[in-house]
Write a protein that holds these residues in place. Structure first.
Motif, short mmCIF file in Angstrom:
data_model
loop_
_atom_site.label_atom_id
_atom_site.label_comp_id
_atom_site.label_asym_id
_atom_site.label_seq_id
_atom_site.Cartn_x
_atom_site.Cartn_y
_atom_site.Cartn_z
N TYR A 73 0.81 -1.21 0.00
CA TYR A 73 0.00 0.00 0.00
C TYR A 73 0.85 1.27 0.00
N THR A 111 0.58 2.99 -3.36
CA THR A 111 -0.62 3.63 -3.84
C THR A 111 -0.28 5.08 -4.17
N ARG A 158 -8.32 3.34 5.71
CA ARG A 158 -8.43 4.79 5.79
C ARG A 158 -7.29 5.37 6.61
N PHE A 190 -7.60 9.84 3.37
CA PHE A 190 -7.56 8.86 2.28
C PHE A 190 -8.41 7.67 2.64
N ASP A 191 -9.09 7.10 1.63
CA ASP A 191 -9.86 5.86 1.79
C ASP A 191 -9.56 4.98 0.59
N PHE A 192 -9.07 3.76 0.83
CA PHE A 192 -8.66 2.89 -0.27
C PHE A 192 -9.82 2.48 -1.15
N GLU A 193 -11.04 2.55 -0.65
CA GLU A 193 -12.19 2.25 -1.51
C GLU A 193 -12.42 3.36 -2.54
N LEU A 242 -9.39 4.85 -4.08
CA LEU A 242 -7.94 4.91 -3.98
C LEU A 242 -7.27 5.89 -4.92
N ASN A 243 -7.97 6.44 -5.89
CA ASN A 243 -7.37 7.42 -6.79
C ASN A 243 -7.56 8.86 -6.29
N TYR A 300 -6.21 -1.95 -7.23
CA TYR A 300 -5.45 -2.65 -6.20
C TYR A 300 -4.19 -3.30 -6.75
N THR A 357 -0.66 -1.46 -7.17
CA THR A 357 0.27 -1.24 -6.06
C THR A 357 1.36 -2.30 -6.05
#
Length: 409
Positions: A146, A149, A297, A309-312, A314-315, A356, A359
């Protein structure tokens, strides 16, 4: 065991990789190694030359899927072939130490999935092996993917440039829900002998590493609570498509017509901490957050601004510049897809997001480039050891009813 490693003069030939493990993580790593040289300049490229796994049929199917020539059912055979530059370890945690130490002592570079080990003692031995190997030009990296990212790498850049000022709060969560159903089988990730810990080591390790990476702060102590909400689960069956090893050590009992086993890891953990930079930190890792699939998060609040930030999503990175006049202030959305953003220039036009799997492509790209340049990759095994010490401190505190537990550095 110490043997002569592969020829380190790679001029004119690709970096040769062997993957140990062919399940979910092995598949992700194989996809990454295959994709990386197609989008990033990796000199003479990369070749996956072998895969190792106990089930010859499953390993052969994996090899055919990714165009890998050789299958080994004993990873030890990889050490003496003489044609492998990197061993990529994608196994459950209880196997990491033995494989990594043997490979490094044999002169083979190692990429090892996180968490580095199942105990501090194992991580210490692995780190010592990495230090011995580094003296001979052999490198080791732990796979905290991660970090790669783009939005999180950009957040680190903003903090390093002073855009947030003095960091005062770190808020990190990793929320999943894949075992909310008590009928979900007792897979290896729920067995302490194989996984070491549950949500703590599996997903908590990620947010611990990210807090360190993004802010540059180190935790000095923690106070923690943990819980196992479902203490027994059905043992996996062949029809379930899931597996747990026969010698899992999790025990078993009969529940009607079902064979049941004992869950020996945590389902969820929460903890607070203080950093060496004076910040207060809160962490939560759970597999019981109904409706949250992979909500990792991170929020950081500073004297001059904040990021979220929230990976759901991720951009995207949310950024608040507190130096602006009040009538202009507030969080704004940064779409982290511009060519000036970390890693983004290698991919699609601005606005066309990544996922995902990217990364991991970035992870192996950085690793391969570090090997080619003869520099130590990051995060190294010493980073993995520090995360392991934090995991152990959290588990120790939780077992002592949230007692404050210092973290050795």
């Amino acid at each position: 065991m110490t043997t002569t490693g592969p020829d380190t003069n790679r001029s004119g030939r690709p970096l040769r990789v062997a993957i140990v493990g062919y399940s979910f993580m092995g598949t992700i790593h194989a996809q990454a190694w295959t994709t990386a040289p197609r989008f990033f300049d990796l000199g003479d490229g990369v070749e996956i030359v072998a895969v190792s796994g106990r089930d010859a049929v499953a390993a052969r199917a994996f090899a055919d899927r990714f165009g890998v020539a050789d299958v080994e059912t004993d990873w030890r055979n990889l050490l003496t072939r003489g044609d492998i530059d990197v061993i990529d370890i994608c196994t459950p945690g209880h196997l990491h130490a033995e494989i990594a130490i043997a490979a490094l002592d044999a002169g083979i570079h190692v990429l090892c999935e996180k968490p580095l080990a199942n105990s501090v003692e194992e991580a210490e031995r692995m780190t010592a092996a990495a230090e011995r190997a580094a003296a001979r030009g052999v490198q080791a990296m732990v796979g905290f993917s991660y970090r790669r990212t783009p939005a999180l790498a950009y957040a680190k850049r903003l903090i390093a440039e002073g855009r947030l000022g003095t960091v005062r709060h770190i808020r990190a969560l990793y929320l999943q829900d894949w075992i909310v159903d008590p009928e979900f089988p007792l897979v290896w990730r729920l067995d302490a002998d194989q996984a070491g810990s549950g949500a703590l080591g599996d997903i908590g390790a990620h947010i611990i590493d990210l807090a360190r990476f993004v802010t540059g702060h180190e935790l000095t102590g923690v106070s923690a609570l943990s819980s196992t909400f479902v203490t027994e689960r059905p043992l996996p069956t062949a029809s379930s498509g899931l597996s747990a090893t026969a010698d899992s050590g999790s025990g078993g009992s009969a529940d009607g017509d079902r064979a049941m086993g004992r869950v020996t890891v945590d389902d969820a953990v929460v903890f607070i901490g203080r950093t060496d930079g004076g910040a207060l930190a809160t962490f939560e890792a759970t597999r019981f957050a109904s409706g949250r699939k992979n909500a990792m998060r991170l929020e950081v609040d500073g004297s001059l601004g904040s990021i979220a930030f929230d990976f759901e999503r991720l951009n995207e990175l949310q950024f608040h510049d507190h130096t602006l006049p009040a009538e202009e202030s507030g969080f704004r959305r940064i779409l982290v897809t511009e060519p000036q953003h970390p890693y983004a220039a290698a991919w699609w036009p601005a606005g066309h997001g990544l996922g995902y799997e990217h990364t991991f492509v970035h992870e192996v790209t950085d690793f391969a480039r570090d090997l080619a340049a003869g520099r130590a990759p990051e995060p190294g095994f010493a980073d993995g050891l520090l995360v392991q010490r934090i995991l152990t401190a959290v588990a120790t505190s939780a077992s002592a009813d949230a007692a404050w537990t210092p973290i050795p550095h």
